[in-house]
Design an enzyme around this catalytic site. Structure first.
Site, PDB file in Angstrom:
ATOM      1  N   ASP B 149      37.843  55.710 -17.168  1.00  0.00           N
ATOM      2  CA  ASP B 149      36.587  55.554 -17.050  1.00  0.00           C
ATOM      3  C   ASP B 149      35.962  54.077 -16.627  1.00  0.00           C
ATOM      4  OD1 ASP B 149      35.071  58.827 -18.340  1.00  0.00           O
ATOM      5  OD2 ASP B 149      36.874  58.306 -17.174  1.00  0.00           O
ATOM      6  N   LYS B 212      30.466  58.553 -11.876  1.00  0.00           N
ATOM      7  CA  LYS B 212      30.002  58.839 -13.180  1.00  0.00           C
ATOM      8  C   LYS B 212      28.658  58.120 -13.557  1.00  0.00           C
ATOM      9  CE  LYS B 212      31.285  58.762 -17.987  1.00  0.00           C
ATOM     10  NZ  LYS B 212      32.386  58.158 -19.071  1.00  0.00           N
ATOM     11  N   LYS B 248      30.193  63.179 -12.512  1.00  0.00           N
ATOM     12  CA  LYS B 248      30.128  63.066 -13.915  1.00  0.00           C
ATOM     13  C   LYS B 248      28.914  62.814 -14.419  1.00  0.00           C
ATOM     14  CE  LYS B 248      32.358  61.969 -18.033  1.00  0.00           C
ATOM     15  NZ  LYS B 248      33.606  61.503 -18.937  1.00  0.00           N
TER      16      LYS B 248
END
Lengths: 264, 312, 492
Positions: B149, B212, B248
């Site tokens: 991430d 995300k 996300k």
């Protein structure tokens, strides 16, 4: 033996709560002990008003109107209490009706005070009123309820947050009004009421650099020095006459004009 | 550095032919749409399915300076078996940790289906030189993290240096090999929905497998309108290129009800093909217990107390 | 780019994410078996002796029997209104009049759910709309105009406003309570008394409103309610003791009314049909514009005078827009109006359904391409699936005539000038929509669109403070805002 009543303590109204004066002082008036506000209390009240201002001003006009109408509803329910304090039914009637009158202005001020301006060029141009921010109000000594309501409602309805210096000789109506405000969806800090000696407190309010407008209706005696103090941050010094008028509300409003070109 | 390649005559406009129309987003309308989606009422059977799906979509997260192997061990246990009382509750999708804790996490989840995701690229600020950030990502991938991430450089984005943002995503994707890349936009810093859309398209262009919303370190984190903007960007990418990218939302989703609302938004915007942990995740920690609470309530018909669910 | 690694997740992709029926309970509403007319503060038997059932369009269930007023009934109602006007209402202190109207507003707010359910039952619109739009706005209208009652001198500087007298108000079936509020609130605020003629197919919320009048202690005769069909409306318009006529409905009937009051001193306002153009430019926020299109034509089943029934999309984004639109349409849920998940409710009546079907047939015959998402329509009741026509020419009936149903006609344009030309090329002029991110273009378009309401980057927004009304054959006069008071006063 007749039942002993529970005596009421009259405190200040700041930030939606009822604190005592930070000075711990009180004075006896109208048969009760009333908080004797200090300069620090005024300071705290202005701070609370400044904090509350964005969300009070940010409500839709319709919302603000409903909140003020609710104050009238709550006061109506407490008529007996108010009548006992001020001793005059007509005054209470007039005070409640004044709230209703001003509540109805919330979503109309922009229509009466605002304009679309036909400028000489390809621009859309409109003027809208906006609240000035924090208004300081010195409430009249008399009548204790109506005098305050007539000064407070017009400042409040346009979205301003307010700090009131209550009637010195007859403060109980003001604090009782605060109880109505506290139970009617008025956000904490939108209205703050300080009781005490005007000779001590007026100058603090008039000279406070974070107060935007000043209503000196209730000043006893000469107000020249207060007006001079107000000049330090160019406060709007409001001299509204008696009675009700949307222009009493306008005195606490700024006017903003916006331009945008018209083109493809 | 991404530049408009010079041609013998004229120059190529780099982005337009290869990206879906960037366009803009109307704030009032998108917030209203999100509010309407949130009012949908789900059938009981579907609700149970949605709650269990949300569990399977959770990336159980701990990203604190005070994290230790012990903390990660506890988190991993919870991730593998969220509800000891109900063994039918599935494992979550992944645990998400800082790079130093990756080996400990890997050890704990070995042999289960749970993945290990790690943050990288000077998380959460991203304010470090590019080569260091890329190197961090490479090392984390080498340590064995299944998912990386990364954060975009918001300083670059907000000062208009979009090429740098794009470039860093591209370099990180190259550096991590087979690991799966999520790109964190930190939507709370971007300021407008327009920017969220732009950043989403930029990240996907650079090679993101997932976009995300947040690091979880600032407020606001994920909100339903922000997620909706990202879902719409992903939809446009799919229409133009046929590629499916994941989304996300992370941070700010604490209640099962919010999670289900997000799934409704996914269902109505992208369709049921996206209702899988491979294409949608929740970055959360306290959400899991509320999901378990609601699942038990659906199964038993009784409202539950948090005391009956472990805090790991 | 590598394909997403699917190794871990073996679970089957769910084919169904089902929404549960989430019905709003009917228990909150109590219906009488039969209603008289509300005249002089009480329900009375109709002198016409005529009763007919009011039917729920979503189930064809008969809800209650309702009186159909005749000439004598209308005369009685006008008489009651006149008596109430002369005997005090017009001389009530304005502040007291304001407080009565505030009471109406507050009671409507308290009983909002009851009214919303009845509205959906009797008219067919989804509960989400009646609950979230119709009732809150109706209450807000009363609240707004209550505040004007004692401030009229500020609305008309330097003029002395006075009430007109008896106002005859005829309202349509698409927003029964909201139209009632739009008519009754300003009339009362200005000191008039009212005879209200609700629409034939949607009388029930107006009849329930009589109970609000009772609770608010509105003096008898100030508001009278005469239910019935076009005959009652016609009698009301013609009645010599009516000072003001306000009508919302079809352009055809509006013209008849205008003819009927010709040569009299009756003041008239009309709010009639429309064929609004919703214009989308290539720089519009496209997903939100599609929401706006959908809201513009499918909200309230398209039973909206200001519906965005013509989509004018810039040719360069035509394909993309239509694709997004069709996809969005396939998520629309047609069904039981009382189900909170329903997006599109029932068509108000069989007659209206037939009208829609006839026009849709004409569209296909004239050569347009039709699209309807797959919809399971209920067995009983009157329903029509959301429909969009593409390849529509300006001259087709579906581009010219008001369909008043969930049917959208799509046309394209190349330049802003062409958009204006096409948008204005209609005898109607009620509303228009513009979608573009460019501020100057919003204002440029707003300047040139010949419509009483221009929505920019939004659609179907209403507010009691915002004046609403049309140009050309969409009618004259404005409702809402300061301007809405004008219709109900005369000046000394």
């Amino acid at each position: 033996m007749t039942r002993l009543p529970v005596a009421k303590t009259y405190k200040l109204f700041v930030g939606g709560a009822f604190p005592r004066s930070e000075s711990g002082r009180s004075y006896e008036i109208e048969g009760a002990n009333v908080a004797l506000g200090s300069r620090k209390d005024v300071r705290d009240a202005v701070r609370a008003a400044r904090e509350a201002f964005p969300s009070w001003a940010g409500l839709t006009a319709y919302n603000r109107g409903q909140v003020l109408y609710r104050v009238a509803e709550i006061m109506e329910g407490r008529r007996a209490q108010f009548e006992e304090l001020v001793g005059d039914q007509a005054e209470v009637d007039a005070a409640i009706d004044a709230w209703v009158w001003y509540a109805g202005w919330a979503d109309k001020l922009a229509q009466v005070l605002g304009t679309s301006n036909p400028v000489a060029g390809p621009y859309f141009n409109f003027t809208i009123p906006e609240p000035t921010g924090v208004a300081g109000i010195v409430a009249p000594e008399e009548p204790p309820l109506l005098g305050l309501v007539e000064r407070l409602a017009p400042a409040l309805i346009g979205g301003n947050a307010v700090v009131v210096l209550a009637s010195e000789r007859r403060p109980l109506a003001a604090i009782t009004l605060a109880e109505a405000l506290a139970t009617s969806d008025v956000p904490g800090g939108a209205v703050n009421i300080i009781t005490g000696r005007k000779s001590e407190l007026c100058a603090v309010l008039a000279g406070h650099m974070d107060v935007n407008a000043l209503d000196l209706a209730g000043v006893v005696g000469d107000s020249t020095e207060l007006e001079r103090l107000a000049a330090d941050n160019v406060k709007r010094v409001v001299r509204n006459g008696g009675g009700h008028s949307p222009w009493h509300a306008a005195a606490f409003l700024e006017l903003k004009t916006v331009w945008h070109p018209i083109g493809v | 550095m991404a530049q408009a390649p010079a041609l013998p005559h004229g120059f190529e406009l780099p982005l337009l032919p290869r990206l879906p129309r960037i366009g803009s987003v109307d704030q009032v309308a998108i917030e209203e749409r999100a509010a309407t989606l949130a009012k949908r009422s789900i059938k009981r059977e579907s609700k149970l399915f949605a709650l269990e799906l949300a569990v399977r979509m959770t990336d159980l997260t701990t990203l604190e300076g005070s994290d230790t192997p012990g903390k990660v061990a506890a988190l991993a246990s919870k991730a593998i078996r969220p509800d000891p009382v109900d063994p039918t509750i599935p494992s979550v999708a992944a645990v998400c940790v800082y790079p130093n804790l990756v080996p400990h996490a890997l050890e704990r989840v070995e042999g289960t289906g749970v993945k290990v995701a790690s943050v990288a690229t000077a998380f959460p600020s991203g304010q470090s030189p590019t080569d260091i950030k890329v190197e961090e990502a490479r090392r984390v991938a080498e340590l064995g993290a299944h998912e990386i991430d990364m954060v975009i450089d918001r300083g670059a984005f907000l000062s208009g240096n979009y090429a740098k943002v794009y470039d860093e995503v591209r370099q990180v994707k190259e550096a991590i090999g087979d690991s799966h890349l999520k790109v964190i936009l930190e939507t709370g810093e971007l300021g407008t929905y327009d920017n969220v859309r732009r950043a989403s398209l930029l990240a996907i262009a650079g090679g993101a497998d997932f976009v995300k919303t947040s690091t979880g370190k600032i407020n606001p984190a994920a909100t339903l309108p922000v997620t909706l903007v990202m879902l719409e960007a992903v939809r446009d990418v799919f229409e133009e290129t046929g590629k499916r990218i994941g989304v996300k939302p992370a941070g700010g989703i604490r209640r099962a009800k919010q999670a289900v609302q997000h799934l409704v938004a996914v269902n109505e915007t992208l369709g049921p093909e996206w209702l899988t942990p491979d294409l949608f995740r929740f970055g959360a920690s306290s959400l899991l217990n509320d999901l378990l609470l609601q699942i038990r309530k659906e199964k038993t018909g009784r409202y539950q107390s948090p005391d009956y669910f472990t805090l790991d | 780019m590598t394909e997403i690694d699917k190794k871990q997740d073996r679970s089957p992709v769910p084919s169904v994410f089902e929404y549960s029926p989430a019905p709003e309970s009917r228990d909150v509403v109590t219906l009488e078996d039969r209603y008289g007319l509300f005249i002089g503060g009480e329900f009375v038997e109709p002198r016409s002796g005529e009763f007919h059932p009011s039917v729920s369009p979503s189930s064809e269930e008969e809800l209650a029997e309702v009186s159909y007023g005749g000439a004598e009934d209308v005369d009685a109602a006008v008489g009651a209104a006149r008596t109430a006007f002369e005997n005090g209402w017009s001389s009530w202190p304005a502040g007291e009049r304001a407080k009565i109207i505030y009471r109406i507003a507050r009671i409507l707010q308290e009983r909002a759910r009851e009214f919303a359910v009845l509205e959906s039952l009797d008219g067919g619109k989804p509960i989400r709309e009646s609950r979230d739009v119709d009732l809150p706005l109706a209450a807000a209208h009363f609240f707004y105009y209550a505040g004007w009652a004692d401030k009229l001198e500020y609305a008309f500087p330097n003029r002395t406003p006075r009430p007109l007298g008896v106002a005859a108000q005829i309202i349509p079936w698409n927003f029964p309570m909201l139209m009632l509020a739009w008519k009754v609130a300003p009339a009362l605020a200005a000191g008039n008394t009212v005879v209200l003629k609700p629409a034939e197919t949607t009388p029930l919320t107006a009849l329930l409103f009589a109970d609000v009048l009772r609770q608010a202690e509105v003096p008898p005769g100030v508001v009278n309610i005469v239910t019935g069909d076009g005959r009652a409306g016609s009698e009301l318009v013609k009645h010599p003791d009516v000072d003001k006529v306000a009508f919302t409905g079809s352009t055809e009937v509006g013209k008849e009314i205008q003819r009927a009051v010709a040569g009299t001193t009756k003041k008239l306002t009309l709010e009639l049909g429309g064929k609004a153009a919703n214009v989308i430019f290539d720089d519009a926020p496209l997903d939100q514009a599609v929401e706006g299109i959908v809201n513009g034509i499918y909200f309230n089943q398209g039973h909206v005078c200001c519906a965005g029934s013509r989509l004018l999309v810039q040719e360069s984004i035509y394909e993309q827009t239509i694709q997004k639109l069709k996809r969005r349409m396939s998520n629309l849920r047609v069904g039981d109006p009382l189900d909170k998940n329903t997006d599109i409710g029932a068509i108000n009546s069989k007659a209206q359904l037939e009208r829609i079907q006839e026009l849709v047939r004409s569209g296909e015959e004239e050569g347009a391409d039709v699209f309807q998402p797959e919809c399971r329509l209920p067995e009983k009741g009157w329903w029509f699936a959301p429909t969009v026509f593409t390849s529509v020419a300006q001259s087709y009936r579906i581009a010219q005539e008001e369909i008043f149903g969930p049917v959208l006609s799509v046309l394209t344009f190349r330049t802003p000038d062409e958009a204006i030309e096409k948008a204005n090329n209609t005898p109607y002029g009620l509303a228009a929509g513009v979608w573009t991110e460019k501020g100057s273009r919003i204002l440029w378009m707003a300047q040139r669109l010949r419509a009483g309401v221009v929505w920019a980057n939004t659609y179907n927004r209403f507010d009691p403070t915002s004046p609403f009304g049309g140009y050309k054959e969409s009618g004259f006069g404005r409702e809402g805002g300061l301007h809405g008071l004008e219709a109900y006063v005369r000046f000394e």
